[in-house]
Write a protein that holds these residues in place. Structure first.
Motif, PDB file in Angstrom:
ATOM      1  N   TYR A  44      -7.275  11.240  15.174  1.00  0.00           N
ATOM      2  CA  TYR A  44      -7.500   9.913  15.756  1.00  0.00           C
ATOM      3  C   TYR A  44      -8.536   9.928  16.878  1.00  0.00           C
ATOM      4  O   TYR A  44      -8.835   8.881  17.440  1.00  0.00           O
ATOM      5  CB  TYR A  44      -6.182   9.360  16.313  1.00  0.00           C
ATOM      6  N   THR A  45      -9.075  11.085  17.234  1.00  0.00           N
ATOM      7  CA  THR A  45     -10.017  11.164  18.353  1.00  0.00           C
ATOM      8  C   THR A  45     -11.441  10.858  17.896  1.00  0.00           C
ATOM      9  O   THR A  45     -11.801  11.082  16.737  1.00  0.00           O
ATOM     10  CB  THR A  45      -9.985  12.551  19.015  1.00  0.00           C
ATOM     11  N   SER A  85      -8.043  -1.756  19.846  1.00  0.00           N
ATOM     12  CA  SER A  85      -8.364  -0.377  20.219  1.00  0.00           C
ATOM     13  C   SER A  85      -9.405  -0.316  21.338  1.00  0.00           C
ATOM     14  O   SER A  85     -10.176  -1.262  21.549  1.00  0.00           O
ATOM     15  CB  SER A  85      -8.881   0.384  19.008  1.00  0.00           C
ATOM     16  N   SER A 297      -5.469   7.224  23.560  1.00  0.00           N
ATOM     17  CA  SER A 297      -5.490   6.361  22.380  1.00  0.00           C
ATOM     18  C   SER A 297      -5.010   7.110  21.137  1.00  0.00           C
ATOM     19  O   SER A 297      -4.255   6.569  20.327  1.00  0.00           O
ATOM     20  CB  SER A 297      -6.908   5.828  22.151  1.00  0.00           C
ATOM     21  N   ALA A 298      -5.447   8.368  20.986  1.00  0.00           N
ATOM     22  CA  ALA A 298      -5.026   9.175  19.833  1.00  0.00           C
ATOM     23  C   ALA A 298      -3.515   9.390  19.856  1.00  0.00           C
ATOM     24  O   ALA A 298      -2.838   9.275  18.825  1.00  0.00           O
ATOM     25  CB  ALA A 298      -5.762  10.516  19.841  1.00  0.00           C
ATOM     26  N   GLN A 301      -1.785   6.123  18.857  1.00  0.00           N
ATOM     27  CA  GLN A 301      -1.856   5.838  17.420  1.00  0.00           C
ATOM     28  C   GLN A 301      -0.887   6.720  16.637  1.00  0.00           C
ATOM     29  O   GLN A 301      -0.264   6.265  15.665  1.00  0.00           O
ATOM     30  CB  GLN A 301      -3.292   6.047  16.927  1.00  0.00           C
ATOM     31  N   TYR A 302      -0.748   7.974  17.057  1.00  0.00           N
ATOM     32  CA  TYR A 302       0.246   8.852  16.430  1.00  0.00           C
ATOM     33  C   TYR A 302       1.646   8.288  16.656  1.00  0.00           C
ATOM     34  O   TYR A 302       2.481   8.274  15.746  1.00  0.00           O
ATOM     35  CB  TYR A 302       0.132  10.259  17.022  1.00  0.00           C
ATOM     36  N   LYS A 305       2.336   5.402  14.327  1.00  0.00           N
ATOM     37  CA  LYS A 305       2.521   5.816  12.931  1.00  0.00           C
ATOM     38  C   LYS A 305       3.956   6.282  12.675  1.00  0.00           C
ATOM     39  O   LYS A 305       4.543   5.974  11.643  1.00  0.00           O
ATOM     40  CB  LYS A 305       1.547   6.940  12.588  1.00  0.00           C
TER      41      LYS A 305
END
Length: 605
Positions: A44-45, A85, A297-298, A301-302, A305
């Protein structure tokens, strides 16, 4: 620097390296396959530095730093949910470029453009956070990002979108390029005449460039018919590239102009590099700030999920996880489980059948604690909480070592010995099948001694075991609790469901039957048990299980009754609301009718 790097620098180096030593000794990251989580988050980076940060994720060295990092993550999850985002696409590591520029070196166009892109991203980030109103940590963090918009404008007044240098980057460059264009025009004009004059000797219809010179492609058979200097030969050898004599002087002039152009561009880039070098610290901060926001942010997002939640870090020792799931298992099939430990009950003995999920339960609790203390949200129900653990000690799996000539039992004993010699009240200890690998009596004695030692050490501990003595010991001690993995006796298969407070049977004979042990052999085993084994603990477990089932059934009935009452209440409220609406509507209609009649009478009067 990013927040947690700065905090690590403040932390006691002695304590920090001691933590690192213990973690290295235990190798918990490998044990829990933590690298797989790092690698998934890294997908996600967008920033090169953020990617490195994710792939080196490790436990933060204090409760305060964990809380701060989780607070940053919480605000990030909220911001992404409300405002989309972060405006971060690509960001390169710029530390080498900035070091070179600060030392007076000249950066390339590409390197300068990467730095300028960082400045644009920082401007976009500031614009994004103008809309954010409920994230104090992020807002404070973004407020410290330097504003170097003027430097980006200066860079892009020189470097065009296609990474060429604008003509008007300097007066001298503009003058040189005008001269180049005049010379090119003059050369093309003369070349037209030369092409027409030598057309019969050419292998192609147009002039070309070789070694910076305009040349004619002459068929090899006629190369002596064209006056000029040979500059190159085709790979096939059939064509000679000859610089016409009439253009030699103009080509020399063109080469001189091109050299002047390169020197002027180098001077311009050197000037830009000097400006970048004088802003080295601010540009480093911009680069690391972009990376940290991308890193957050990464992680967010994890978290989304896997439907994760951020754990509260408790002041007192304990773990409170509801519906905790192992993130590396198939999420459509994984069985969520609850874990509850506190200062009064800080040791859990997990029992149950083989292949029933005891090891997975231990790995789940260990991995989730590790994730949380690395600053990640965890796959557990909202309201999850745990205390900060200085170390996580683990003895799970095969500890056999061929290099040290150790058996599996010896390897486990060495690991457990190291754990018991160093663990304390702020540590988490996870031991799988302690005492196995030797005679049952000695193994049970070792397991009992390990439990007693962990009690004295006040560590928060979870231990899996089949020993009946440990289950009985846990039943008679308030500070220890049993837990069991349920087994479906009807279908002869494990459920992987953990039940806190209740010891479990091993179901060895049932499992053996399921996997094909002959009935005659099973009968002999049952006869041996009935003659040799004290069944008091098994009987107690069965009675507890029966009582627990009664309690569960009663609880289920109460919940169903409560749900029925809640449904009735909801229906009554709906009816009450509908009656209220009807009454209001009726009043409105009466008022309208009264108004109409009054108006009618007034008209008549």
């Amino acid at each position: 620097m990013i927040p947690y790097s700065r905090e690590i620098q403040k932390h006691s180096l002695r304590e920090f390296f001691w933590i690192c030593y213990n973690l290295a000794m235990q190798d918990i990251y490998e044990k829990f396959e933590f690298q797989r989580i790092r690698e998934e988050i890294s997908l996600y980076t967008h920033s090169e530095l953020a990617n490195e940060m994710v792939l080196s994720l490790s436990m933060l060295p204090s409760k305060e730093e964990v809380e701060k990092e989780l607070s940053f993550l919480s605000e990030t999850i909220d911001a992404l949910d409300r405002f989309s985002s972060f405006p971060i696409d690509v960001s390169s590591k710029t530390d080498k470029y900035l070091t070179l520029a600060a030392k007076g070196g000249c950066l390339s166009v590409e390197e300068i453009e990467r730095i300028a892109h960082d400045i644009i991203l920082s401007k976009d980030i500031r614009r994004y956070f103008k809309e954010v109103d409920s994230s104090p940590l992020l807002l404070e963090f973004v407020s410290k990002i330097p504003n170097l918009d003027y430097l980006e404008k200066r860079i892009h007044s020189v470097i065009s979108p296609d990474l060429s240098i604008y003509d008007n980057a300097s007066d001298k460059l503009a003058s040189i390029r005008r001269a180049i264009r005049r010379t090119e025009a003059e050369m093309k004009k003369k070349l037209g005449a030369v092409l027409e004059e030598n057309r019969l000797f050419l292998s192609g219809d147009s002039l070309t460039m070789r070694n910076g010179h305009y040349v004619l492609p002459v068929a090899n058979a006629y190369k002596h018919r064209v006056k000029g200097m040979l500059q190159d030969v085709s790979s096939s050898g059939g064509t000679s590239f000859i610089e016409p004599e009439i253009l030699v002087e103009l080509n020399a002039k063109m080469l001189e102009l091109r050299n002047e152009e390169r020197e002027e561009i180098h001077r311009i880039l050197l000037e830009l590099s000097a400006s970048i070098g004088s802003n080295e610290e601010d540009l480093r901060l911009i680069n690391s700030s972009i990376a940290y926001l991308d890193f957050l942010s990464a992680k967010a997002q994890y978290s989304n999920k896997y439907h994760c939640h951020i754990a509260t870090i408790l002041e007192k020792s304990g773990i409170e996880f509801q519906e905790a799931r192992h993130p590396l298992l198939d999420q459509s099939r994984v069985v969520p489980n609850d874990f509850y430990l506190n200062e009064k009950t800080s040791l859990v003995v997990i029992s149950g059948p083989n292949a029933g999920g005891k090891t997975v339960a231990l790995k789940t609790i260990g991995l989730l604690i590790l994730m949380s203390q690395c600053g990640l949200a965890i796959p557990a129900h909202v309201g999850c909480a745990h205390s900060y653990f200085r170390n996580i000690y683990v003895d799970i799996g095969d500890s056999q070592s061929l290099s040290d000539n150790l058996s599996t039992f010896s390897g486990h004993m060495r690991n457990i010995g190291e754990i018991l010699s160093t663990c304390g009240g702020k540590d988490l200890v996870l031991l799988d099948e302690v005492g196995t690998g030797t005679s049952p009596k000695e193994g049970e004695a070792i397991a009992f001694a390990v439990i007693k030692t962990l009690q004295k050490k006040h560590s928060v501990s979870l231990i899996s075991s089949h020993f009946e003595g440990l289950k009985a010991y846990a039943l008679s001690h308030q500070e220890i609790t049993n837990a069991s993995m349920f087994f479906d006796e009807e279908n002869l298969e494990p459920t992987y469901r953990l039940k806190m407070g209740l010891p479990g049977e091993s179901f060895g004979l049932i499992v053996a039957k399921r996997f094909g042990l002959p009935e005659e052999t099973l009968s002999l085993a049952k006869e041996y048990l009935s003659n040799k084994e004290d069944l008091s603990v098994s009987s107690a477990i069965k009675k507890l299980a029966a009582s627990n089932k009664e309690v569960e059934d009663l609880k289920k009935s109460l919940l169903e009754e409560q749900e029925r009452i809640n449904n009735l209440e909801r229906q009554l409220k709906i009816r009450e609301h509908n009656l209220s609406e009807k009454e209001k509507k009726l009043h409105d209609e009466v008022d309208k009718e009264k108004a109409r009649l009054l108006e009618e009478y007034e008209d008549k009067l």
